[in-house]
Design an enzyme around this catalytic site. Structure first.
Site, mmCIF file in Angstrom:
data_model
loop_
_atom_site.group_PDB
_atom_site.id
_atom_site.type_symbol
_atom_site.label_atom_id
_atom_site.label_comp_id
_atom_site.label_asym_id
_atom_site.label_seq_id
_atom_site.Cartn_x
_atom_site.Cartn_y
_atom_site.Cartn_z
ATOM 1 N N CYS A 253 -7.329 7.450 52.742
ATOM 2 C CA CYS A 253 -8.317 7.384 51.622
ATOM 3 C C CYS A 253 -8.751 5.821 51.431
ATOM 4 O O CYS A 253 -8.067 5.116 50.591
ATOM 5 C CB CYS A 253 -7.751 7.877 50.343
ATOM 6 S SG CYS A 253 -7.050 9.664 50.253
ATOM 7 N N ALA A 254 -9.786 5.635 52.091
ATOM 8 C CA ALA A 254 -9.998 4.073 52.665
ATOM 9 C C ALA A 254 -10.920 3.391 51.650
ATOM 10 O O ALA A 254 -10.981 2.450 51.565
ATOM 11 C CB ALA A 254 -10.281 4.082 54.099
ATOM 12 N N PRO A 256 -13.210 1.815 48.643
ATOM 13 C CA PRO A 256 -14.339 0.832 49.458
ATOM 14 C C PRO A 256 -13.738 -0.023 50.531
ATOM 15 O O PRO A 256 -14.459 -0.623 51.270
ATOM 16 C CB PRO A 256 -14.678 0.105 48.443
ATOM 17 C CG PRO A 256 -13.708 -0.170 47.497
ATOM 18 C CD PRO A 256 -13.021 1.257 47.510
ATOM 19 N N GLY A 257 -12.357 0.070 51.134
ATOM 20 C CA GLY A 257 -11.848 -0.627 52.262
ATOM 21 C C GLY A 257 -10.991 -1.762 51.860
ATOM 22 O O GLY A 257 -10.461 -2.078 52.939
ATOM 23 N N GLY A 258 -10.439 -1.835 50.861
ATOM 24 C CA GLY A 258 -9.688 -3.125 50.543
ATOM 25 C C GLY A 258 -8.256 -2.971 51.492
ATOM 26 O O GLY A 258 -8.156 -4.088 52.232
ATOM 27 N N ASP A 275 -12.677 8.826 54.587
ATOM 28 C CA ASP A 275 -12.806 9.067 53.056
ATOM 29 C C ASP A 275 -13.590 10.301 52.984
ATOM 30 O O ASP A 275 -14.154 10.705 54.057
ATOM 31 C CB ASP A 275 -13.601 7.876 52.404
ATOM 32 C CG ASP A 275 -13.243 7.974 50.822
ATOM 33 O OD1 ASP A 275 -12.022 7.042 50.546
ATOM 34 O OD2 ASP A 275 -13.739 8.783 50.231
ATOM 35 N N CYS A 373 -2.823 3.264 42.082
ATOM 36 C CA CYS A 373 -3.006 2.278 41.254
ATOM 37 C C CYS A 373 -2.666 2.857 39.731
ATOM 38 O O CYS A 373 -3.438 2.341 38.944
ATOM 39 C CB CYS A 373 -4.385 1.573 41.134
ATOM 40 S SG CYS A 373 -5.646 2.927 40.837
HETATM 41 C C1 LIG Z 1 -7.552 4.951 45.413
HETATM 42 S S1 LIG Z 1 -9.132 5.129 46.229
HETATM 43 C C2 LIG Z 1 -8.797 4.205 47.683
HETATM 44 C C3 LIG Z 1 -9.044 2.686 47.490
HETATM 45 C C4 LIG Z 1 -9.066 2.131 48.887
HETATM 46 N N1 LIG Z 1 -7.485 2.444 49.710
HETATM 47 C C5 LIG Z 1 -9.055 0.614 48.789
HETATM 48 O O1 LIG Z 1 -8.081 0.001 49.059
HETATM 49 O O2 LIG Z 1 -10.003 0.063 48.693
HETATM 50 C C6 LIG Z 1 -9.085 6.677 46.473
HETATM 51 C C7 LIG Z 1 -10.175 7.194 47.578
HETATM 52 O O3 LIG Z 1 -9.822 8.450 47.959
HETATM 53 C C8 LIG Z 1 -10.910 9.249 48.232
HETATM 54 N N2 LIG Z 1 -10.636 10.516 48.271
HETATM 55 C C9 LIG Z 1 -10.528 11.541 47.240
HETATM 56 N N3 LIG Z 1 -9.996 12.808 47.697
HETATM 57 C C10 LIG Z 1 -9.716 12.633 49.012
HETATM 58 C C11 LIG Z 1 -9.518 13.470 50.220
HETATM 59 N N4 LIG Z 1 -9.291 14.793 49.569
HETATM 60 N N5 LIG Z 1 -9.758 12.921 51.152
HETATM 61 C C12 LIG Z 1 -10.196 11.906 51.608
HETATM 62 N N6 LIG Z 1 -10.477 10.963 50.765
HETATM 63 C C13 LIG Z 1 -10.294 11.165 49.208
HETATM 64 C C14 LIG Z 1 -11.942 8.728 47.060
HETATM 65 O O4 LIG Z 1 -13.239 8.919 47.395
HETATM 66 C C15 LIG Z 1 -11.525 7.175 46.751
HETATM 67 O O5 LIG Z 1 -12.442 6.483 47.645
#
Ligand SMILES: C[S@@+](CC[C@H](N)C(=O)[O-])C[C@H]1O[C@@H](n2cnc3c(N)ncnc32)[C@H](O)[C@@H]1O
Length: 423
Positions: A253-254, A256-258, A275, A373
């Site tokens: 679940c990458a 916006p990419g951090g 994602d 988070c």
């Molecule tokens: C916590 S954020 C990720 C932040 C990211 N890892 C970073 O460090 O910038 C969660 C992400 O999970 C994605 N997401 C939600 N459900 C998902 C799924 N079933 N499969 C893949 N990605 C998913 C969302 O679109 C969101 O971008």
């Protein structure tokens, strides 16, 4: 109007609404005040409503008027730099655009709040003596279920410290792109552009911007940094040696990419960044171009659905999963009002389902990093326990809760799990 729109949507979709209204404001000062007012009202909604209800007795039914009153009351209680008469005049002006007779109504309520401030504060103190939880729910403005939940997870004293800290205004965090620059160079450049900053004591590659608009600088356009809070940088930051050894990393679940970028900076291999959300994937791709990474492969993939192409292929899987986001309340105070205990349960189940898939994508001896988070045991420790119960071939290596009041950053949770066998 923003707050009215936000409330109509039950406090969801806040980011895009804020962006829409933000774009209409050209002046930097106006934008800052706009964010301060919207976030301030959301941060202290219960307290503000307590003041309004105290003087109106029956409350205010019309949500447009209510939100005009909330903004004005926030200014009266928290923004000393705005004179009281200016606040009242502005609120009356806006109300009269809805209907001329509302001007007198708004004027009367706000004057009453100003006159009765001491009395209202005293009545709140009386609630404190009778029912401490209700008092905290009003004074710090949190839903009661969240106060109870954090108390169950960490005890009353700790929960209170967390809730107090999550009401503070967050500085903007940036992470240096070590592929392009280093701390000394970036700090020099920040100084030249007049930005006020603070290098973080836990991770010197994280700098907090205290004053100044960093997004419009050449440094941003040239990809010298990306936005990231200390907490989020610690998944890779605390485990750099593991990442340096890895050749293939999967970030489920990458966007916006951090964490993908943290990882791409240190590994001697490549990261597959997935994602489910198209818009967020576009943002991820733009960020990769700007930052100049050539070791990231982007793919649209639903982490809930098992992907046979990934099976047994990766040295490390990062599962930074969807969660309630309670640790990020400073930046997104709407989270206070758009989450319920049912969301905690649902997200816990979702996390377990995704981790089941993540387990099969690892090579033997591989590492799974599960992070959120959010705060509270259900989505953190309990998700890990449920996973370990089902996957006897995994063991817990280490686990940390980043308490926001201690680290002065977002609340966060990181668990490191190892799949048995030799790599
Ligand atoms: C916590 S954020 C990720 C932040 C990211 N890892 C970073 O460090 O910038 C969660 C992400 O999970 C994605 N997401 C939600 N459900 C998902 C799924 N079933 N499969 C893949 N990605 C998913 C969302 O679109 C969101 O971008």
């Amino acid at each position: 109007m923003t707050l009215f729109e936000v409330e109509k949507k039950k406090f969801s979709g806040m980011d895009s609404l804020m962006e829409k209204f933000h774009q209409k404001l050209k002046n930097e000062k106006d934008r800052a005040l706009f964010v301060e007012l919207v976030h301030g009202v959301l941060r202290y909604k219960n307290l503000i409503d307590y003041y309004i209800n105290f003087v109106t007795k029956k409350g205010v039914k019309d949500k447009r008027i209510l939100n005009i009153l909330r903004v004005a009351t926030y200014e009266l209680l928290f923004l000393e730099k705005i004179p009281e008469y200016a606040t009242v005049n502005e609120a009356c002006e806006v109300a009269s655009k809805i209907s001329p007779h509302l001007k007198a109504f708004v004027n009367a309520i706000l004057r009453n709040i100003i006159r009765n401030k001491n009395q209202i504060e005293e009545s709140l103190e009386r609630i404190k003596e009778i029912d401490l939880k209700s008092y905290i729910s009003i004074k710090l403005s949190y839903p009661k279920f969240l106060i109870d939940y954090l108390e169950e997870s960490y005890g009353f004293e700790k929960a209170l410290k967390i809730l107090e800290f999550l009401n503070t205004r967050p500085p903007v965090g940036i992470k240096i792109n070590t592929k392009k620059t280093n701390v000394d160079i970036l700090v020099q450049e920040l100084r030249k552009s007049g930005v006020e900053y603070e290098v973080n004591s836990h991770n010197s590659e994280i700098i907090y911007i205290l004053k100044g608009n960093i997004k419009d600088t050449q440094l941003y356009k040239q990809g010298y940094f990306y936005f990231q809070d200390l907490a989020s940088s610690l998944v890779v930051g605390l485990n750099k040696e593991d990442f340096k050894k890895a050749k293939k990393v999967l970030d489920l679940c990458a966007a916006p990419g951090g964490k993908t970028f943290n990882c791409a900076e240190v590994i001697d291999g490549f990261v597959v960044a997935c994602d489910i959300n198209d818009h967020k994937l576009d943002v991820l791709r733009e960020n990769i171009l700007r930052l100049g990474f050539d070791n990231i492969i982007v793919a649209k993939s639903d982490a809930e659905i098992f992907n046979p192409d990934f099976a047994g292929r990766f040295d490390i899987v990062i599962a930074d999963l969807p969660c309630t986001g309670f640790g990020a309340i400073r930046k997104k105070p709407d989270i206070k009002w758009n989450k319920s205990y049912q969301d905690i349960e649902n997200l816990h189940e979702l996390q377990v389902r995704i981790l089941d898939n993540a387990a099969s994508y690892l090579k033997r001896g591989g590492l799974l990093f599960y992070s959120t988070c959010t705060l509270g045991r259900k989505e953190n420790e309990e998700t890990v326990l449920k996973f370990l119960d089902k996957h006897k071939d995994f063991s817990l290596v280490s686990q940390i809760t980043i308490f926001p009041d201690e680290f002065k950053c977002d609340g966060f949770f990181i668990s490191k799990l190892r799949k048995e066998g030799e790599r």
